[in-house]
Design a protein around this motif. Structure first.
Motif, PDB file in Angstrom:
ATOM      1  N   THR A 330      -3.800  -0.468   0.826  1.00  0.00           N
ATOM      2  CA  THR A 330      -3.667  -0.178  -0.543  1.00  0.00           C
ATOM      3  C   THR A 330      -2.240  -0.243  -1.180  1.00  0.00           C
ATOM      4  O   THR A 330      -2.015  -0.671  -2.331  1.00  0.00           O
ATOM      5  CB  THR A 330      -4.485   0.961  -1.042  1.00  0.00           C
ATOM      6  OG1 THR A 330      -5.905   0.843  -0.350  1.00  0.00           O
ATOM      7  CG2 THR A 330      -4.586   1.237  -2.369  1.00  0.00           C
ATOM      8  N   THR A 331      -1.232   0.561  -0.319  1.00  0.00           N
ATOM      9  CA  THR A 331       0.063   0.436  -0.603  1.00  0.00           C
ATOM     10  C   THR A 331       0.787  -0.855  -0.929  1.00  0.00           C
ATOM     11  O   THR A 331       1.416  -0.953  -2.128  1.00  0.00           O
ATOM     12  CB  THR A 331       0.740   1.189   0.245  1.00  0.00           C
ATOM     13  OG1 THR A 331       0.415   2.616   0.528  1.00  0.00           O
ATOM     14  CG2 THR A 331       2.291   1.461   0.162  1.00  0.00           C
ATOM     15  N   LEU A 332       0.416  -1.686  -0.170  1.00  0.00           N
ATOM     16  CA  LEU A 332       1.072  -3.221  -0.167  1.00  0.00           C
ATOM     17  C   LEU A 332       0.221  -3.925  -1.214  1.00  0.00           C
ATOM     18  O   LEU A 332       0.769  -4.703  -2.012  1.00  0.00           O
ATOM     19  CB  LEU A 332       0.979  -3.688   1.318  1.00  0.00           C
ATOM     20  CG  LEU A 332       1.693  -5.003   1.319  1.00  0.00           C
ATOM     21  CD1 LEU A 332       3.083  -4.648   1.005  1.00  0.00           C
ATOM     22  CD2 LEU A 332       1.750  -5.506   2.929  1.00  0.00           C
ATOM     23  N   ILE A 333      -1.057  -3.795  -1.380  1.00  0.00           N
ATOM     24  CA  ILE A 333      -1.768  -4.580  -2.458  1.00  0.00           C
ATOM     25  C   ILE A 333      -1.414  -3.979  -3.792  1.00  0.00           C
ATOM     26  O   ILE A 333      -1.150  -4.966  -4.646  1.00  0.00           O
ATOM     27  CB  ILE A 333      -3.236  -4.196  -2.290  1.00  0.00           C
ATOM     28  CG1 ILE A 333      -3.904  -4.981  -0.957  1.00  0.00           C
ATOM     29  CG2 ILE A 333      -4.018  -4.439  -3.391  1.00  0.00           C
ATOM     30  CD1 ILE A 333      -5.373  -4.362  -0.613  1.00  0.00           C
ATOM     31  N   SER A 334      -1.174  -2.640  -4.048  1.00  0.00           N
ATOM     32  CA  SER A 334      -0.493  -2.135  -5.321  1.00  0.00           C
ATOM     33  C   SER A 334       0.789  -2.747  -5.573  1.00  0.00           C
ATOM     34  O   SER A 334       1.016  -3.116  -6.627  1.00  0.00           O
ATOM     35  CB  SER A 334      -0.818  -0.544  -5.206  1.00  0.00           C
ATOM     36  OG  SER A 334      -0.142  -0.232  -6.408  1.00  0.00           O
ATOM     37  N   SER A 335       1.744  -2.822  -4.617  1.00  0.00           N
ATOM     38  CA  SER A 335       2.863  -3.352  -4.875  1.00  0.00           C
ATOM     39  C   SER A 335       2.657  -4.890  -5.326  1.00  0.00           C
ATOM     40  O   SER A 335       3.625  -5.303  -6.037  1.00  0.00           O
ATOM     41  CB  SER A 335       3.752  -3.072  -3.479  1.00  0.00           C
ATOM     42  OG  SER A 335       3.901  -1.658  -3.380  1.00  0.00           O
ATOM     43  N   LEU A 348      -4.611  -9.832   1.331  1.00  0.00           N
ATOM     44  CA  LEU A 348      -4.506  -8.591   2.086  1.00  0.00           C
ATOM     45  C   LEU A 348      -5.673  -7.658   1.686  1.00  0.00           C
ATOM     46  O   LEU A 348      -6.176  -7.181   2.694  1.00  0.00           O
ATOM     47  CB  LEU A 348      -3.222  -7.542   1.441  1.00  0.00           C
ATOM     48  CG  LEU A 348      -2.576  -6.460   2.502  1.00  0.00           C
ATOM     49  CD1 LEU A 348      -2.335  -7.389   3.862  1.00  0.00           C
ATOM     50  CD2 LEU A 348      -1.809  -5.853   1.701  1.00  0.00           C
ATOM     51  N   TYR A 349      -6.392  -8.037   0.874  1.00  0.00           N
ATOM     52  CA  TYR A 349      -7.656  -7.268   0.310  1.00  0.00           C
ATOM     53  C   TYR A 349      -8.638  -7.656   1.162  1.00  0.00           C
ATOM     54  O   TYR A 349      -9.608  -6.953   1.904  1.00  0.00           O
ATOM     55  CB  TYR A 349      -8.032  -7.339  -1.232  1.00  0.00           C
ATOM     56  CG  TYR A 349      -9.475  -7.144  -1.542  1.00  0.00           C
ATOM     57  CD1 TYR A 349      -9.761  -5.757  -1.969  1.00  0.00           C
ATOM     58  CD2 TYR A 349     -10.506  -7.886  -1.424  1.00  0.00           C
ATOM     59  CE1 TYR A 349     -10.962  -5.419  -2.026  1.00  0.00           C
ATOM     60  CE2 TYR A 349     -11.807  -7.748  -1.749  1.00  0.00           C
ATOM     61  CZ  TYR A 349     -12.079  -6.387  -2.018  1.00  0.00           C
ATOM     62  OH  TYR A 349     -13.286  -5.978  -2.424  1.00  0.00           O
ATOM     63  N   GLU A 350      -8.957  -9.148   1.310  1.00  0.00           N
ATOM     64  CA  GLU A 350      -9.733  -9.655   2.506  1.00  0.00           C
ATOM     65  C   GLU A 350      -9.441  -9.266   3.775  1.00  0.00           C
ATOM     66  O   GLU A 350     -10.587  -8.933   4.483  1.00  0.00           O
ATOM     67  CB  GLU A 350      -9.745 -11.126   2.200  1.00  0.00           C
ATOM     68  CG  GLU A 350     -10.260 -11.582   0.808  1.00  0.00           C
ATOM     69  CD  GLU A 350     -10.200 -13.250   0.936  1.00  0.00           C
ATOM     70  OE1 GLU A 350      -9.780 -13.785   1.781  1.00  0.00           O
ATOM     71  OE2 GLU A 350     -10.577 -13.630  -0.086  1.00  0.00           O
ATOM     72  N   GLU A 351      -8.545  -9.244   4.267  1.00  0.00           N
ATOM     73  CA  GLU A 351      -7.920  -8.518   5.488  1.00  0.00           C
ATOM     74  C   GLU A 351      -8.417  -7.181   5.784  1.00  0.00           C
ATOM     75  O   GLU A 351      -8.983  -7.076   6.803  1.00  0.00           O
ATOM     76  CB  GLU A 351      -6.484  -8.731   5.743  1.00  0.00           C
ATOM     77  CG  GLU A 351      -6.157  -8.365   7.047  1.00  0.00           C
ATOM     78  CD  GLU A 351      -4.379  -8.240   7.205  1.00  0.00           C
ATOM     79  OE1 GLU A 351      -4.000  -7.604   8.231  1.00  0.00           O
ATOM     80  OE2 GLU A 351      -3.947  -9.086   6.494  1.00  0.00           O
ATOM     81  N   ALA A 352      -8.314  -6.176   4.668  1.00  0.00           N
ATOM     82  CA  ALA A 352      -8.506  -4.916   4.787  1.00  0.00           C
ATOM     83  C   ALA A 352     -10.232  -4.600   4.833  1.00  0.00           C
ATOM     84  O   ALA A 352     -10.535  -4.177   5.805  1.00  0.00           O
ATOM     85  CB  ALA A 352      -8.243  -4.216   3.427  1.00  0.00           C
ATOM     86  N   VAL A 353     -10.982  -5.702   4.236  1.00  0.00           N
ATOM     87  CA  VAL A 353     -12.590  -5.596   4.382  1.00  0.00           C
ATOM     88  C   VAL A 353     -12.777  -6.236   5.678  1.00  0.00           C
ATOM     89  O   VAL A 353     -13.818  -5.703   6.170  1.00  0.00           O
ATOM     90  CB  VAL A 353     -13.012  -6.572   3.122  1.00  0.00           C
ATOM     91  CG1 VAL A 353     -14.308  -6.518   3.364  1.00  0.00           C
ATOM     92  CG2 VAL A 353     -12.622  -5.721   1.614  1.00  0.00           C
TER      93      VAL A 353
END
Length: 401
Positions: A330-335, A348-353
């Motif tokens: 979330t830190t990197l997605i927000s940035s 990065l969102y897909e990688e997290a999921v």
């Protein structure tokens, strides 16, 4: 004639209800009898729920006294009832239950007093903590160091550090926790030097300092921007025999990153490994956030890759059980979203999921914010509508469990 028979039947029915042993007690005004020319209410003190609409202060009011043989049983009952009220957030009922217990002359034991003081403090009822402590002393129950530490914590939490300090000096039955709590109270108010001055008082009193003392002071100096001085305090306390832990170093890393000196925070990470300390995910997340604030996404991504590489090895290169969490992504997605780099954010969102993490409101809020910044309002609205539907489904699923 019919009306008279109806009245007679109603009166007979009312008489049977009032005299039936299975019926509830009648109101007091129906049980009057004349004695000596005066009216007496036989059930004037009748109350089907003694804790309903009770508003008794912390004093010994007039009430039915409990026999001494049953005092322990009733004390346990009232303490459990107070615990339930506080757990359910019914603070006024908890205060009323305590007042009802004291009005009946019930004096709990020391363990029960400690439990009550702790529960009231945990519920945020700081003023009641002081009242309970005074009531306990007034009942002749001598408080132990645990009760004093809870009261000191409540005073410091409310900002009344002077009263906490007065309680600290007024009694010799204190320990390291008492000093650490007052020190924490000073640091919360920005009076870190005053808190640091308590270290000498601890040494004079023969009370040992511990890692909590060190961490409180390090965080206090970092919060007021004196990061180098915080590092100096850490080194001096460690040289004095206090063990260094990862919490103090994480606080220092966070202090340097907030000041913009992320490279110094990265150096402290290497120092941590050189001293045999196990860097945790908080260390990495703090550095990732620092690099993202500095706009260095390459270095932030390299740290995520390092986490994946370390977690894949058995030894972990000095970092056991190191796993990226939702905060990492979330830190990197927000940035990325703040930088309008939506492609990288969605990747990065897909990688997290795919890694098994369920994004939360902060993650989705960052994506919606990024879509709005890029003027992709229709997609932001579709995402919000999808979240609303998912939220309804989750609520229904939760209710069916």
């Amino acid at each position: 004639m019919a009306m008279r028979r109806f009245r007679n039947r109603s009166n007979a029915l009312l008489t049977r209800r009032l005299t039936s042993p299975l019926s509830p007690p009648p109101p007091p005004n129906l049980l009057r009898r004349r004695r000596g020319g005066h009216h007496h209410h036989l059930a004037a003190s009748y109350n089907p729920n003694p804790f309903r609409e009770v508003s008794v202060p912390f004093s010994r009011g007039h009430s039915t006294k409990i026999p001494s043989s049953k005092s322990r049983l009733y004390a346990s009952f009232f303490c459990t009832l107070i615990h339930i009220f506080l757990t359910c957030g019914r603070h006024a009922k908890a205060v009323d239950a305590f007042a009802a217990m004291r009005s009946r002359g019930i004096v709990p034991g020391l363990a029960s007093w400690n439990r009550l003081i702790h529960l009231f403090n945990a519920s945020g009822l700081v003023s009641q903590v002081r009242a309970l402590y005074s009531e306990m002393i007034g009942c002749g129950v001598a408080p132990n160091v645990f009760a004093k530490n809870v009261v000191v914590h409540a005073l410091c939490k409310s900002g009344d550090v002077s009263s906490a300090l007065e309680l600290l000096w007024s009694d010799s039955d204190v320990d390291t926790v008492t000093y650490n709590t007052v020190m924490w109270g000073f640091c919360r108010l920005g009076l870190v030097r005053d808190g640091f001055g308590l270290c000498s008082a601890m040494v004079r009193s023969g009370i040992s300092l511990d890692s909590f003392t060190c961490n409180i002071l390090v965080k206090g100096f970092c919060d007021i921007g004196m990061v180098e001085y915080a590092e100096w305090v850490l080194e001096n306390l460690v040289s004095g025999g206090i063990s260094r832990d990862v919490i103090a170093l994480n606080v220092l890393i966070d202090g340097y990153c907030k000041r913009g000196d992320v490279s110094r925070g990265l150096e402290l990470m290497d120092v941590m490994k050189g001293q045999g300390l196990l860097a945790d995910i908080v260390s990495y997340n703090t550095l990732i956030n620092g690099f993202c604030r500095a706009g260095d996404f390459v270095k932030a991504n390299s740290l995520i890759e390092e986490i994946s590489r370390i977690s894949a090895t058995q030894d972990g290169e000095g970092c056991r059980d190191l796993q990226a969490n939702l905060i990492t992504y979330t830190t990197l997605i927000s940035s990325y979203c703040n930088n309008k780099s939506l492609d990288e954010a969605f990747s990065l969102y897909e990688e997290a999921v795919m890694s098994g993490f369920l994004p939360d409101a902060v993650t989705y809020g960052s994506i919606v914010n990024g879509l709005c910044k890029c003027s992709r309002l229709s997609e932001a609205g579709m995402l919000l509508e999808r979240l609303r539907i998912w939220g309804s489904i989750l609520i229904i699923f939760y209710l069916l469990l």
